[in-house]
Motif scaffolding. Structure first.
Motif, PDB file in Angstrom:
ATOM      1  N   MET A   1       0.843  -1.200   0.000  1.00 15.98           N
ATOM      2  CA  MET A   1       0.000   0.000   0.000  1.00 15.98           C
ATOM      3  C   MET A   1       0.880   1.253   0.000  1.00 15.98           C
ATOM      4  SD  MET A   1      -2.953   0.993   2.745  1.00 15.98           S
ATOM      5  CE  MET A   1      -4.563   1.435   2.088  1.00 15.98           C
ATOM      6  N   ALA A   2       0.418   2.253  -0.708  1.00 15.22           N
ATOM      7  CA  ALA A   2       1.193   3.493  -0.802  1.00 15.22           C
ATOM      8  C   ALA A   2       1.357   4.122   0.577  1.00 15.22           C
ATOM      9  CB  ALA A   2       0.503   4.468  -1.749  1.00 15.22           C
ATOM     10  N   GLU A   3       2.492   4.785   0.787  1.00 17.09           N
ATOM     11  CA  GLU A   3       2.746   5.522   2.028  1.00 17.09           C
ATOM     12  C   GLU A   3       1.615   6.511   2.303  1.00 17.09           C
ATOM     13  OE1 GLU A   3       5.526   6.179   4.434  1.00 17.09           O
ATOM     14  OE2 GLU A   3       5.594   4.046   3.928  1.00 17.09           O
ATOM     15  N   PRO A   4       1.135   6.583   3.537  1.00 20.20           N
ATOM     16  CA  PRO A   4       0.088   7.571   3.824  1.00 20.20           C
ATOM     17  C   PRO A   4       0.621   8.996   3.698  1.00 20.20           C
ATOM     18  CG  PRO A   4       0.784   6.458   5.842  1.00 20.20           C
ATOM     19  CD  PRO A   4       1.484   5.768   4.704  1.00 20.20           C
ATOM     20  N   ILE A   5      -0.269   9.925   3.401  1.00 23.94           N
ATOM     21  CA  ILE A   5       0.112  11.328   3.493  1.00 23.94           C
ATOM     22  C   ILE A   5      -0.224  11.791   4.906  1.00 23.94           C
ATOM     23  CG2 ILE A   5      -0.289  11.635   1.032  1.00 23.94           C
ATOM     24  CD1 ILE A   5      -2.707  13.236   1.576  1.00 23.94           C
ATOM     25  N   LEU A   6       0.651  12.614   5.476  1.00 22.75           N
ATOM     26  CA  LEU A   6       0.448  13.111   6.839  1.00 22.75           C
ATOM     27  C   LEU A   6      -0.382  14.383   6.782  1.00 22.75           C
ATOM     28  CD1 LEU A   6       4.099  12.749   8.220  1.00 22.75           C
ATOM     29  CD2 LEU A   6       2.170  11.180   8.547  1.00 22.75           C
ATOM     30  N   PHE A   7      -1.422  14.421   7.600  1.00 21.96           N
ATOM     31  CA  PHE A   7      -2.274  15.609   7.656  1.00 21.96           C
ATOM     32  C   PHE A   7      -2.282  16.127   9.089  1.00 21.96           C
ATOM     33  CE2 PHE A   7      -6.838  16.945   8.568  1.00 21.96           C
ATOM     34  CZ  PHE A   7      -6.607  18.273   8.243  1.00 21.96           C
ATOM     35  N   TYR A   8      -1.601  17.251   9.320  1.00 27.24           N
ATOM     36  CA  TYR A   8      -1.557  17.894  10.631  1.00 27.24           C
ATOM     37  C   TYR A   8      -2.616  18.981  10.702  1.00 27.24           C
ATOM     38  CZ  TYR A   8       2.736  15.588  12.058  1.00 27.24           C
ATOM     39  OH  TYR A   8       3.669  14.659  12.438  1.00 27.24           O
TER      40      TYR A   8
ATOM     41  N   ALA B   1      -9.460  14.751  -0.196  1.00 27.10           N
ATOM     42  CA  ALA B   1      -9.572  14.779  -1.660  1.00 27.10           C
ATOM     43  C   ALA B   1      -8.216  14.515  -2.310  1.00 27.10           C
ATOM     44  CB  ALA B   1     -10.140  16.127  -2.119  1.00 27.10           C
ATOM     45  N   LEU B   2      -7.145  15.075  -1.714  1.00 26.36           N
ATOM     46  CA  LEU B   2      -5.796  14.823  -2.228  1.00 26.36           C
ATOM     47  C   LEU B   2      -5.440  13.349  -2.096  1.00 26.36           C
ATOM     48  CD1 LEU B   2      -3.034  15.889  -3.291  1.00 26.36           C
ATOM     49  CD2 LEU B   2      -2.375  16.174  -0.875  1.00 26.36           C
ATOM     50  N   GLY B   3      -5.758  12.772  -0.928  1.00 26.92           N
ATOM     51  CA  GLY B   3      -5.497  11.349  -0.722  1.00 26.92           C
ATOM     52  C   GLY B   3      -6.181  10.497  -1.783  1.00 26.92           C
ATOM     53  N   GLU B   4      -7.405  10.857  -2.134  1.00 29.12           N
ATOM     54  CA  GLU B   4      -8.119  10.106  -3.178  1.00 29.12           C
ATOM     55  C   GLU B   4      -7.430  10.261  -4.537  1.00 29.12           C
ATOM     56  OE1 GLU B   4     -12.362  10.839  -3.340  1.00 29.12           O
ATOM     57  OE2 GLU B   4     -12.487  10.498  -1.168  1.00 29.12           O
ATOM     58  N   ARG B   5      -7.022  11.502  -4.849  1.00 29.21           N
ATOM     59  CA  ARG B   5      -6.372  11.709  -6.154  1.00 29.21           C
ATOM     60  C   ARG B   5      -5.052  10.947  -6.242  1.00 29.21           C
ATOM     61  NH1 ARG B   5      -7.610  16.996  -5.054  1.00 29.21           N
ATOM     62  NH2 ARG B   5      -5.464  17.748  -5.066  1.00 29.21           N
ATOM     63  N   LEU B   6      -4.331  10.892  -5.115  1.00 25.10           N
ATOM     64  CA  LEU B   6      -3.028  10.219  -5.112  1.00 25.10           C
ATOM     65  C   LEU B   6      -3.151   8.722  -4.826  1.00 25.10           C
ATOM     66  CD1 LEU B   6      -0.842  12.815  -3.121  1.00 25.10           C
ATOM     67  CD2 LEU B   6      -0.930  12.481  -5.603  1.00 25.10           C
ATOM     68  N   GLY B   7      -4.365   8.259  -4.468  1.00 26.39           N
ATOM     69  CA  GLY B   7      -4.522   6.855  -4.107  1.00 26.39           C
ATOM     70  C   GLY B   7      -3.785   6.478  -2.841  1.00 26.39           C
ATOM     71  N   ARG B   8      -3.784   7.397  -1.865  1.00 25.01           N
ATOM     72  CA  ARG B   8      -3.057   7.140  -0.613  1.00 25.01           C
ATOM     73  C   ARG B   8      -3.961   7.392   0.578  1.00 25.01           C
ATOM     74  NH1 ARG B   8       3.083   9.017  -0.477  1.00 25.01           N
ATOM     75  NH2 ARG B   8       3.588   9.223  -2.688  1.00 25.01           N
ATOM     76  N   PRO B   9      -3.780   6.626   1.655  1.00 29.49           N
ATOM     77  CA  PRO B   9      -4.518   6.924   2.883  1.00 29.49           C
ATOM     78  C   PRO B   9      -4.018   8.225   3.506  1.00 29.49           C
ATOM     79  CG  PRO B   9      -2.944   5.142   3.261  1.00 29.49           C
ATOM     80  CD  PRO B   9      -2.883   5.455   1.791  1.00 29.49           C
ATOM     81  N   VAL B  10      -4.891   8.835   4.302  1.00 31.97           N
ATOM     82  CA  VAL B  10      -4.561  10.101   4.970  1.00 31.97           C
ATOM     83  C   VAL B  10      -4.409   9.837   6.469  1.00 31.97           C
ATOM     84  CG1 VAL B  10      -5.324  12.454   5.466  1.00 31.97           C
ATOM     85  CG2 VAL B  10      -5.811  11.421   3.229  1.00 31.97           C
TER      86      VAL B  10
ATOM     87  N   ASP C   1      -5.038  25.870  -0.032  1.00 31.40           N
ATOM     88  CA  ASP C   1      -4.700  26.101  -1.436  1.00 31.40           C
ATOM     89  C   ASP C   1      -3.503  25.272  -1.861  1.00 31.40           C
ATOM     90  OD1 ASP C   1      -2.825  27.962   0.009  1.00 31.40           O
ATOM     91  OD2 ASP C   1      -4.719  29.045   0.204  1.00 31.40           O
ATOM     92  N   ARG C   2      -2.490  25.166  -0.974  1.00 31.61           N
ATOM     93  CA  ARG C   2      -1.322  24.353  -1.331  1.00 31.61           C
ATOM     94  C   ARG C   2      -1.678  22.861  -1.339  1.00 31.61           C
ATOM     95  NH1 ARG C   2       0.046  28.543  -2.110  1.00 31.61           N
ATOM     96  NH2 ARG C   2       2.093  29.504  -2.021  1.00 31.61           N
ATOM     97  N   ILE C   3      -2.570  22.445  -0.435  1.00 31.70           N
ATOM     98  CA  ILE C   3      -2.995  21.045  -0.455  1.00 31.70           C
ATOM     99  C   ILE C   3      -3.664  20.746  -1.794  1.00 31.70           C
ATOM    100  CG2 ILE C   3      -4.482  19.324   0.651  1.00 31.70           C
ATOM    101  CD1 ILE C   3      -4.130  20.906   3.291  1.00 31.70           C
ATOM    102  N   ASP C   4      -4.489  21.687  -2.261  1.00 31.59           N
ATOM    103  CA  ASP C   4      -5.150  21.493  -3.551  1.00 31.59           C
ATOM    104  C   ASP C   4      -4.154  21.423  -4.705  1.00 31.59           C
ATOM    105  OD1 ASP C   4      -7.719  21.333  -2.576  1.00 31.59           O
ATOM    106  OD2 ASP C   4      -8.187  23.447  -2.878  1.00 31.59           O
ATOM    107  N   LEU C   5      -3.041  22.130  -4.562  1.00 35.20           N
ATOM    108  CA  LEU C   5      -2.019  22.156  -5.621  1.00 35.20           C
ATOM    109  C   LEU C   5      -0.998  21.046  -5.474  1.00 35.20           C
ATOM    110  CD1 LEU C   5      -0.968  25.931  -6.027  1.00 35.20           C
ATOM    111  CD2 LEU C   5      -2.265  24.533  -7.648  1.00 35.20           C
ATOM    112  N   ALA C   6      -1.075  20.277  -4.365  1.00 38.23           N
ATOM    113  CA  ALA C   6       0.049  19.400  -4.009  1.00 38.23           C
ATOM    114  C   ALA C   6       0.413  18.437  -5.127  1.00 38.23           C
ATOM    115  CB  ALA C   6      -0.276  18.632  -2.730  1.00 38.23           C
ATOM    116  N   ASP C   7      -0.570  17.801  -5.747  1.00 37.97           N
ATOM    117  CA  ASP C   7      -0.195  16.823  -6.780  1.00 37.97           C
ATOM    118  C   ASP C   7       0.468  17.504  -7.973  1.00 37.97           C
ATOM    119  OD1 ASP C   7      -2.795  17.794  -6.703  1.00 37.97           O
ATOM    120  OD2 ASP C   7      -3.724  15.975  -7.461  1.00 37.97           O
ATOM    121  N   ARG C   8       0.038  18.725  -8.289  1.00 36.58           N
ATOM    122  CA  ARG C   8       0.682  19.445  -9.403  1.00 36.58           C
ATOM    123  C   ARG C   8       2.076  19.931  -9.007  1.00 36.58           C
ATOM    124  NH1 ARG C   8      -3.056  24.067 -11.259  1.00 36.58           N
ATOM    125  NH2 ARG C   8      -1.476  24.285 -12.886  1.00 36.58           N
TER     126      ARG C   8
END
Lengths: 200, 200
Positions: free
Chosen positions: A1-8, A25-34, A187-194
């Protein structure tokens, strides 16, 4: 499973509330747990000289303009709670006790319920009774949780999590870390994948 | 002609540099001219307790991660200048003298050239000679401008512009105002048209 993204996040942070949905939403786009990690952002703010958006008239005016329109854009309910910002120590302790004893999914459900109550409905969640009332609606046993919130091990855990977040460079809420890359704010979270792959 | 959008910026602000391009892009999307207004953001920061991103290690580390990737996403050159942040008083005085005596288009061209030199090429633009060197490349008469930058009327104008910006609630750079609605930061400028009409 992909590494989780950390959400503080800090339960006292309105942008943290909005950002929790952006992180998912970012976790879903990246296919990673949050991996939701509740902290108190106060110590980092003191270190960096940051101030809550409500600290001065200019900042509070801007926050009053910005947060509701951003919530509307994101399709999220927002009701301004009284006495912003709260001290979020008790909700954070509740979060970590549930995470330790009921697992991350139950803790995330509690966090969502707390954020929704505080910023979606404008309720105060700072006190022990207020936190427990929300926990009850999330299906948790209130007596267990009350005892747990006062467990010295949980108090230590909350403190330690804050210290760990500082070593990772976190000084704002919401804050997401993906493979060591830092993203502060909705805003940066929304841009993170880009931003992770700007040449795509 | 449609009302111009107000674009407030500090020549010392790397996000102001990036934001100048975002403000122009917003102006194009909205079909409105962009009214560039150079200010010194220091007084507003003191009032709001804000701190430059370079003020502490945590903030500087984040800025070093965030600014280059954002510049890359926007397709803009970025070279970190030495000694951030500069005191931007002289570039601001040059801007307003040119605006008063050569018109807003010439002033905007100078502002672009100053931003590009400072953040696109990493040059220092704080000193009178450095500002004038950039002005020369923008086709301006250096002797006229040197005298103009030291004109008490221009010094007053820069001070007054800062005071007006405070009455409008500006406490950050970049900052855009569209019909009284405020947008702080590159990301909000990019969202401005959607936030102005979130139901579209």
């Amino acid at each position: 499973m992909a590494e989780p993204i950390l959400f503080y996040f800090d339960f006292a942070s309105p942008y943290g509330y909005l950002g929790s949905h952006r992180a998912e939403a970012l976790g879903e786009r990246l296919g990673r747990p949050v991996d939701w990690r509740a902290i108190l952002i106060g110590p980092a703010m003191q270190m960096t000289g940051g101030r809550p958006l409500t600290a001065t008239t200019l900042r509070a005016d801007y926050a009053r303009e910005d947060i509701p329109r951003l919530a509307k854009l994101y399709g999220l309910p927002f009701v301004e709670p009284p006495n912003l910002p709260i001290l979020s120590l008790r909700p954070a302790r509740a979060y970590w006790w549930v995470r330790e004893h009921k697992g991350p999914d139950a803790a995330r459900d509690l966090a969502r319920a707390l954020f929704h109550s505080h910023f979606g409905e404008g309720m105060d969640i700072a006190g022990e009774d207020e936190t427990l009332a929300v926990a009850a609606t999330a299906g948790l046993d209130v007596d267990d949780l009350r005892a747990g919130m006062n467990d010295p091990a949980i108090k230590d855990l909350v403190k330690r999590e804050g210290e760990i977040s500082l070593t990772r460079g976190v000084f704002g809420s919401p804050w997401v870390i993906v493979d060591g890359h830092n993203f502060w704010g909705c805003d940066r979270i929304d841009l993170a994948d880009r931003l992770l792959a700007p040449d795509d």
